[in-house]
Motif scaffolding. Structure first.
Motif, PDB file in Angstrom:
ATOM      1  N   GLY A 182     -23.311   7.485  32.623  1.00  0.00           N
ATOM      2  CA  GLY A 182     -22.437   6.693  31.763  1.00  0.00           C
ATOM      3  C   GLY A 182     -21.955   5.411  32.399  1.00  0.00           C
ATOM      4  N   ALA A 183     -22.003   5.341  33.722  1.00  0.00           N
ATOM      5  CA  ALA A 183     -21.496   4.154  34.420  1.00  0.00           C
ATOM      6  C   ALA A 183     -22.299   2.902  34.115  1.00  0.00           C
ATOM      7  CB  ALA A 183     -21.485   4.403  35.931  1.00  0.00           C
ATOM      8  N   THR A 184     -23.552   3.068  33.697  1.00  0.00           N
ATOM      9  CA  THR A 184     -24.369   1.885  33.376  1.00  0.00           C
ATOM     10  C   THR A 184     -24.636   1.760  31.876  1.00  0.00           C
ATOM     11  OG1 THR A 184     -26.461   3.071  33.728  1.00  0.00           O
ATOM     12  CG2 THR A 184     -25.492   1.942  35.633  1.00  0.00           C
ATOM     13  N   LEU A 185     -23.883   2.483  31.063  1.00  0.00           N
ATOM     14  CA  LEU A 185     -24.069   2.409  29.613  1.00  0.00           C
ATOM     15  C   LEU A 185     -23.721   1.003  29.123  1.00  0.00           C
ATOM     16  CD1 LEU A 185     -24.964   4.650  27.613  1.00  0.00           C
ATOM     17  CD2 LEU A 185     -22.553   4.820  26.924  1.00  0.00           C
ATOM     18  N   GLN A 209     -30.944  10.886  28.829  1.00  0.00           N
ATOM     19  CA  GLN A 209     -30.456  11.739  27.742  1.00  0.00           C
ATOM     20  C   GLN A 209     -30.918  13.176  27.919  1.00  0.00           C
ATOM     21  OE1 GLN A 209     -32.356  13.213  25.013  1.00  0.00           O
ATOM     22  NE2 GLN A 209     -34.246  12.583  26.041  1.00  0.00           N
ATOM     23  N   ARG A 210     -32.112  13.366  28.477  1.00  0.00           N
ATOM     24  CA  ARG A 210     -32.585  14.725  28.730  1.00  0.00           C
ATOM     25  C   ARG A 210     -31.697  15.420  29.763  1.00  0.00           C
ATOM     26  NH1 ARG A 210     -33.087  18.428  26.682  1.00  0.00           N
ATOM     27  NH2 ARG A 210     -34.293  17.190  25.174  1.00  0.00           N
ATOM     28  N   GLY A 211     -31.338  14.680  30.819  1.00  0.00           N
ATOM     29  CA  GLY A 211     -30.463  15.262  31.829  1.00  0.00           C
ATOM     30  C   GLY A 211     -29.111  15.641  31.264  1.00  0.00           C
ATOM     31  N   ALA A 233     -23.380  16.700  25.274  1.00  0.00           N
ATOM     32  CA  ALA A 233     -24.395  16.702  24.220  1.00  0.00           C
ATOM     33  C   ALA A 233     -24.250  15.474  23.333  1.00  0.00           C
ATOM     34  CB  ALA A 233     -24.298  17.978  23.390  1.00  0.00           C
ATOM     35  N   ASP A 234     -23.001  15.086  23.053  1.00  0.00           N
ATOM     36  CA  ASP A 234     -22.761  13.887  22.246  1.00  0.00           C
ATOM     37  C   ASP A 234     -23.226  12.628  22.981  1.00  0.00           C
ATOM     38  OD1 ASP A 234     -21.714  15.397  20.208  1.00  0.00           O
ATOM     39  OD2 ASP A 234     -19.615  14.988  20.710  1.00  0.00           O
ATOM     40  N   GLN A 235     -23.011  12.591  24.309  1.00  0.00           N
ATOM     41  CA  GLN A 235     -23.489  11.449  25.089  1.00  0.00           C
ATOM     42  C   GLN A 235     -25.011  11.347  25.017  1.00  0.00           C
ATOM     43  OE1 GLN A 235     -21.796  12.368  28.926  1.00  0.00           O
ATOM     44  NE2 GLN A 235     -19.909  11.218  28.520  1.00  0.00           N
ATOM     45  N   ALA A 236     -25.679  12.485  25.132  1.00  0.00           N
ATOM     46  CA  ALA A 236     -27.140  12.499  25.042  1.00  0.00           C
ATOM     47  C   ALA A 236     -27.600  12.033  23.660  1.00  0.00           C
ATOM     48  CB  ALA A 236     -27.673  13.902  25.337  1.00  0.00           C
ATOM     49  N   ALA A 237     -26.938  12.507  22.622  1.00  0.00           N
ATOM     50  CA  ALA A 237     -27.309  12.132  21.258  1.00  0.00           C
ATOM     51  C   ALA A 237     -27.124  10.634  21.038  1.00  0.00           C
ATOM     52  CB  ALA A 237     -26.475  12.919  20.253  1.00  0.00           C
ATOM     53  N   ALA A 241     -30.062   8.045  19.852  1.00  0.00           N
ATOM     54  CA  ALA A 241     -29.927   7.166  18.687  1.00  0.00           C
ATOM     55  C   ALA A 241     -30.204   5.714  19.077  1.00  0.00           C
ATOM     56  CB  ALA A 241     -28.524   7.303  18.088  1.00  0.00           C
ATOM     57  N   ALA A 242     -29.750   5.326  20.269  1.00  0.00           N
ATOM     58  CA  ALA A 242     -29.982   3.959  20.731  1.00  0.00           C
ATOM     59  C   ALA A 242     -31.458   3.716  21.033  1.00  0.00           C
ATOM     60  CB  ALA A 242     -29.132   3.683  21.965  1.00  0.00           C
TER      61      ALA A 242
END
Length: 373
Positions: A182-185, A209-211, A233-237, A241-242
C-alpha cells in the motif's frame, strides 16, 4: 512342466493384448522433487547474517552469491510443493526475509527488503549496489517482493501442519509486508514498483493483489481475524479493478500505465506480460483462454526452446512461467512438451544461466498442475 509353460504363454498373450493404462510422458512428482532439490542447493547453510537466504542459483563455489528476494520467493514455492521434507528450509528462508525487513528503508518505507550479496562460506554480506545508478542499498521492486512473499507464506501455511506455531508470532511483521504494498499505491489504484520509481507495472500489480488476497485468507484461517481479512481482500480487489480500468486495452494488457500499445509481435515484455493475468486467473475464463490461444499462435515454439544466448527472446529464456500459465489454463499437452524439453535442454545440463531459482519455482508449479479445484 510343458503344461506350466503353455499356461504362462497363454497368460502372457492375454496380458499383452489387454488394454494397458497410458504411460505419462513425464514423472511430474519427480520433477517437483528435482526442482526443490536444486533450489535447496541455492540456500545458504552457513552461520551468520545470511543464514537461510536463497541465492539466485546453485551455490557451487567460494565466490559471493546474489540474493534477490523476488526470485527467492518464487523459488521457495518449489520447496513448498515438494512436501514436508523441505518445510524446515522454507521456514528458515521465511525467517531470513522477516529478519531483514526494513524499518524503515532509505525512502522511509517499512516492510521492504533489499537485494543482498553474501559470502556463502561465512554468511557475511550486505545490501547490493544498484548496477545502473550506483545507489546502495537497493531493490528492484517493493510491491512485487511483498506480494510474492505473502503468497509464499500462504502456500507454506496450507502445506505444513506445523506452520501455525511459526506464523503466529510473525503477525506484526507480515502486516508490515502487506503495508509495503500500500505504501506505493497511486491515485490510479495501482502500485508503483518502488517508492521512487513510479512505473505502474502489470506484472507487479498482479503479484501485489495476489499476495494481499492470499494474506487475507491467511488472516482468516490462521489468525481468525475476519475484520483484518476483509480489509486485505478489499485492498486486493481495488488493485484488480484498477488493472482492468487502466491496463486492459483492446484485447491485450498494457505492460504499464505509461507503456505504448502492446503487440503480440513483441516477445518481451508485451507477450510475456499477458501470462500473469492468465496464471492468476484474472478476468473472465473466456478471456484467459483466448489470450492463451493468441499467445501460442504467435509463439508456437515456446515449449521446446533450447538455451541460446543473446537478445531476450523465446529461444533465450527458460520459459518456465509460460509453462505455469499453460498449466493454469489446462493445456496439458503443452505442459508435458515443456517439461520434457526443459528436462533435456535445461535440467540435464545442470540448469545453466540464465536459469535461476525463479525458473525452478515456476517449473515445479507447472508440474504440480493447473487451477485449484
Amino acid at each position: 512342466m510343458r503344461r506350466r509353460t503353455t499356461v504362462v504363454v497363454a497368460v502372457l498373450a492375454v496380458a499383452l493384448t489387454w488394454p494397458l493404462p497410458p504411460v505419462p510422458a513425464v514423472d511430474r512428482a519427480a520433477i517437483v522433487q528435482d526442482e526443490a532439490y536444486w533450489v535447496s542447493t541455492a540456500q545458504l547453510t552457513c552461520h551468520g547474517d545470511g543464514t537461510g537466504a536463497i541465492a539466485e542459483a546453485r551455490i557451487d563455489g567460494a565466490g559471493p552469491v546474489s540474493v534477490h528476494p523476488y526470485e527467492a520467493n518464487i523459488g521457495a514455492r518449489a520447496l513448498v510443493a515438494a512436501g514436508p521434507r523441505y518445510a524446515p528450509m522454507v521456514r528458515v528462508y521465511l525467517g531470513w526475509y522477516l529478519a531483514h525487513l526494513n524499518r524503515p528503508d532509505v525512502h522511509g518505507v517499512d516492510g521492504t527488503v533489499y537485494d543482498w550479496t553474501y559470502d556463502p562460506a561465512t554468511c557475511s554480506g550486505g545490501p547490493q549496489v544498484n548496477p545502473v545508478t550506483g545507489a546502495s542499498p537497493t531493490y528492484d521492486s517493493t510491491d512485487a517482493y511483498a506480494g510474492t512473499f505473502l503468497s509464499l507464506v500462504a502456500a507454506y501455511a496450507r502445506a505444513d501442519p506445523d506452520a501455525t506455531g511459526f506464523l503466529r508470532p510473525a503477525r506484526r511483521d507480515l502486516d508490515g509486508v502487506a503495508d509495503a504494498i500500500g505504501a506505493t499505491l497511486r491515485p490510479s489504484g495501482l502500485t508503483a514498483a518502488t517508492p521512487v520509481y513510479d512505473a505502474e507495472y502489470l506484472l507487479d500489480n498482479v503479484e501485489a493483489q495476489r499476495g494481499l488476497d492470499d494474506y487475507a485468507a491467511l488472516l482468516a484461517d490462521v489468525y481468525g481475524d475476519a475484520a483484518a481479512s476483509r480489509v486485505r481482500a478489499d485492498q486486493a480487489a481495488g488493485i484488480r479493478a484498477a488493472i482492468e480500468a487502466h491496463l486492459w486495452r483492446a484485447g491485450m494488457y498494457a505492460v504499464s500505465v505509461d507503456a505504448p500499445a502492446p503487440s503480440w509481435a513483441c516477445w518481451y515484455p508485451d507477450s510475456i506480460a499477458q501470462l500473469w493475468p492468465v496464471w492468476d486467473l484474472l478476468g473472465p475464463a473466456s478471456r484467459r483462454e483466448s489470450t492463451w490461444v493468441a499467445f501460442t499462435a504467435h509463439w508456437p515454439g515456446w515449449a521446446g526452446s533450447s538455451p541460446s544466448y543473446g537478445a531476450v527472446s523465446v529461444d533465450h529464456d527458460p520459459n518456465a512461467v509460460v509453462a505455469y500459465a499453460a498449466a493454469r489454463v489446462g493445456d496439458t499437452g503443452a505442459v508435458e512438451e515443456y517439461l520434457v524439453a526443459s528436462g533435456r535442454n535445461w535440467a540435464a545440463p545442470g540448469r545453466p544461466a540464465p536459469w535461476t531459482v525463479e525458473d525452478s519455482g515456476f517449473r515445479a508449479l507447472a508440474a504440480q498442475g493447473g487451477p485449484p479445484a
